[in-house]
Design an enzyme around this catalytic site. Sequence first.
Site, short mmCIF file in Angstrom:
data_model
loop_
_atom_site.label_atom_id
_atom_site.label_comp_id
_atom_site.label_asym_id
_atom_site.label_seq_id
_atom_site.Cartn_x
_atom_site.Cartn_y
_atom_site.Cartn_z
N ALA A 69 0.86 -1.18 0.00
CA ALA A 69 0.00 0.00 0.00
C ALA A 69 0.90 1.23 0.00
O ALA A 69 2.04 1.18 0.46
CB ALA A 69 -0.90 -0.02 1.22
N GLY A 113 0.71 -5.13 1.02
CA GLY A 113 -0.54 -5.25 0.27
C GLY A 113 -0.33 -5.87 -1.11
O GLY A 113 -1.24 -6.48 -1.67
N GLU A 116 -0.41 -9.49 -0.49
CA GLU A 116 -1.80 -9.84 -0.18
C GLU A 116 -2.66 -9.85 -1.45
O GLU A 116 -3.52 -10.72 -1.62
CB GLU A 116 -2.37 -8.84 0.84
N GLU A 136 5.11 -5.18 7.03
CA GLU A 136 4.38 -4.11 7.72
C GLU A 136 4.88 -3.87 9.14
O GLU A 136 4.80 -2.76 9.66
CB GLU A 136 2.88 -4.45 7.79
N1 DAK Z 1 4.56 3.14 -0.83
C1 DAK Z 1 4.95 4.29 -1.43
N2 DAK Z 1 6.09 4.43 -2.14
C2 DAK Z 1 6.87 3.35 -2.25
C3 DAK Z 1 6.53 2.10 -1.67
C4 DAK Z 1 5.30 2.02 -0.92
N3 DAK Z 1 4.87 0.89 -0.36
N4 DAK Z 1 7.52 1.22 -1.95
C5 DAK Z 1 8.43 1.90 -2.69
N5 DAK Z 1 8.05 3.17 -2.88
C6 DAK Z 1 8.74 4.21 -3.62
C7 DAK Z 1 9.97 4.70 -2.86
O1 DAK Z 1 9.61 5.64 -1.88
C8 DAK Z 1 10.79 5.30 -3.97
O2 DAK Z 1 10.26 6.56 -4.28
P1 DAK Z 1 11.28 7.81 -4.60
O3 DAK Z 1 12.14 7.95 -3.39
O4 DAK Z 1 12.05 7.39 -5.80
O5 DAK Z 1 10.33 8.97 -4.84
C9 DAK Z 1 10.49 4.37 -5.15
O6 DAK Z 1 9.27 3.69 -4.83
C10 DAK Z 1 11.57 3.33 -5.36
O7 DAK Z 1 11.77 2.68 -4.12
P2 DAK Z 1 13.24 2.47 -3.48
O8 DAK Z 1 14.17 3.58 -3.86
O9 DAK Z 1 13.05 2.20 -2.03
O10 DAK Z 1 13.70 1.13 -4.23
P3 DAK Z 1 14.68 0.01 -3.71
O11 DAK Z 1 14.90 -0.89 -4.86
O12 DAK Z 1 15.85 0.58 -3.00
O13 DAK Z 1 13.82 -0.78 -2.60
C11 DAK Z 1 11.85 -1.85 -1.74
C12 DAK Z 1 12.67 -1.48 -2.99
C13 DAK Z 1 10.53 -2.49 -2.26
C14 DAK Z 1 12.62 -2.91 -0.94
C15 DAK Z 1 11.59 -0.61 -0.86
O14 DAK Z 1 11.09 0.42 -1.70
C16 DAK Z 1 10.61 -0.85 0.25
O15 DAK Z 1 10.97 -1.41 1.30
N6 DAK Z 1 9.35 -0.40 0.08
C17 DAK Z 1 8.33 -0.48 1.10
C18 DAK Z 1 7.79 -1.86 1.22
C19 DAK Z 1 6.72 -1.97 2.32
O16 DAK Z 1 6.99 -1.64 3.49
N7 DAK Z 1 5.51 -2.42 1.96
C20 DAK Z 1 4.43 -2.57 2.90
C21 DAK Z 1 3.62 -1.29 2.94
S1 DAK Z 1 2.26 -1.37 4.12
C22 DAK Z 1 -5.39 -2.81 4.01
C23 DAK Z 1 -4.92 -3.17 2.79
C24 DAK Z 1 -3.57 -3.18 2.54
C25 DAK Z 1 -2.67 -2.80 3.49
C26 DAK Z 1 -3.15 -2.42 4.71
C27 DAK Z 1 -4.51 -2.42 4.99
N8 DAK Z 1 -6.81 -2.79 4.27
C28 DAK Z 1 -7.75 -3.37 3.28
C29 DAK Z 1 -7.33 -2.30 5.55
C30 DAK Z 1 -1.26 -2.83 3.15
C31 DAK Z 1 -0.28 -2.22 3.83
C32 DAK Z 1 1.06 -2.20 3.25
O17 DAK Z 1 1.30 -2.72 2.20
#
Ligand code: DAK
Length: 262
Positions: A69, A113, A116, A136
Site C-alpha cells: 500500500a 498489500g 496480499e 508491515e
Molecule cells: N509506498 C509508497 N512508495 C513506495 C513504496 C510504498 N509501499 N515502496 C516503494 N516506494 C517508492 C519509494 O519511496 C521510492 O520513491 P522515490 O524515493 O524514488 O520517490 C520508489 O518507490 C523506489 O523505491 P526504493 O528507492 O526504495 O527502491 P529500492 O529498490 O531501494 O527498494 C523496496 C525497494 C521495495 C525494498 C523498498 O522500496 C521498500 O521497502 N518499500 C516499502 C515496502 C513496504 O513496506 N511495503 C508494505 C507497505 S504497508 C489494508 C490493505 C492493505 C494494506 C493495509 C490495509 N486494508 C484493506 C485495511 C497494506 C499495507 C502495506 O502494504
Amino acid sequence: MTPTTAPECITVRTEGRVGIVTLNRPKQLNALNNQLMDELGAALKAFDADDDIGCMILTGSEKAFAAGADIGAMASYTFADVYKGDYITRNWETIRSIRKPVIGAVSGFALGGGCELAMMCDFIIAADNAKFGQPEIKLGIIPGAGGTQRLPRAVGKSKAMDMVLTARMMDATEAERAGLVSRVVPLEKLMDEALGAALIICGFSLPSVMAAKESVNRAFEGSLSDGVMFERRIFHALFATADQKEGMDAFVNKRKAEFKHQ
Ligand code: DAK
C-alpha cells in the site's frame, strides 16, 4: 451519465479471450493507492461481465508486482480516520468477488498489500526474481488485507510467522517450495507462461471453470464435509450444461471438444 475516464494507474488489454491488467505506477514500484484499487476493481469487473473473456491475468512490472500500500498516502492517518473511514476496505477486495479465474503473474517485489493482492489471485506464477514479504511490522502496523490469514493457509504457520514477525522476504524458489506459488519461470518467460495457462483455461467450458474455482475456494471456508457436499452438488449441477454433453461426447468419439460455455 458519469463520464468514463481512461485508467491512469493500470493498463488493460486482451489477448484472445484473456483479459490482462498491468499495475502501472512505476515510480512508486506500483504502490497501491485508492485510485489504483478503484481502477483495478473496475477493470476486473468489466472482464468478469464480458462474455468474450474466459480468464484474467494480473501483473506488474519486472521490478515490482506491487511494493505494498502507498505508505505516503497513509502515513498521517489517525485511528479515527482509518476506523471511521473503514480504511481502503471499500475497494480492496473487489478481486475476491470475481468469478472467472485470475492468475497472478508476479515478478520483482510483492510486498505488504502487494503480497496480499497476489494471494487473492487464484494462483500465482512467479518469475525467478520475485520476492514476497509482509514487512508491515517495520512500519509499526501489521498486514491489513488478509496477510495474517492467507499466508499461513498458503505456507503454514511457521513460515508465515517468520515472515510476518521478522519482515524477511521469501524468494521465488522458497515460495514455490512452500506452496505460495504454483510455478517459477525465468523472468523473460513470465507472461508467456501465464498466457499459456490462461489460454488453456479459456479452452475449457466456462461454467465448469467457474464452478471449479468456486469449489476450490470453498476448501478455505468451513468444514471438510461441508466443502465436499458443496463440491458434490456443483458436480451434479454441471450435468445440466450442454458443455458436459459436448465434453464427454468428444472424449467417447475421440474428437476435440468444442465448448460453447453453456
Ligand atoms: N509506498 C509508497 N512508495 C513506495 C513504496 C510504498 N509501499 N515502496 C516503494 N516506494 C517508492 C519509494 O519511496 C521510492 O520513491 P522515490 O524515493 O524514488 O520517490 C520508489 O518507490 C523506489 O523505491 P526504493 O528507492 O526504495 O527502491 P529500492 O529498490 O531501494 O527498494 C523496496 C525497494 C521495495 C525494498 C523498498 O522500496 C521498500 O521497502 N518499500 C516499502 C515496502 C513496504 O513496506 N511495503 C508494505 C507497505 S504497508 C489494508 C490493505 C492493505 C494494506 C493495509 C490495509 N486494508 C484493506 C485495511 C497494506 C499495507 C502495506 O502494504
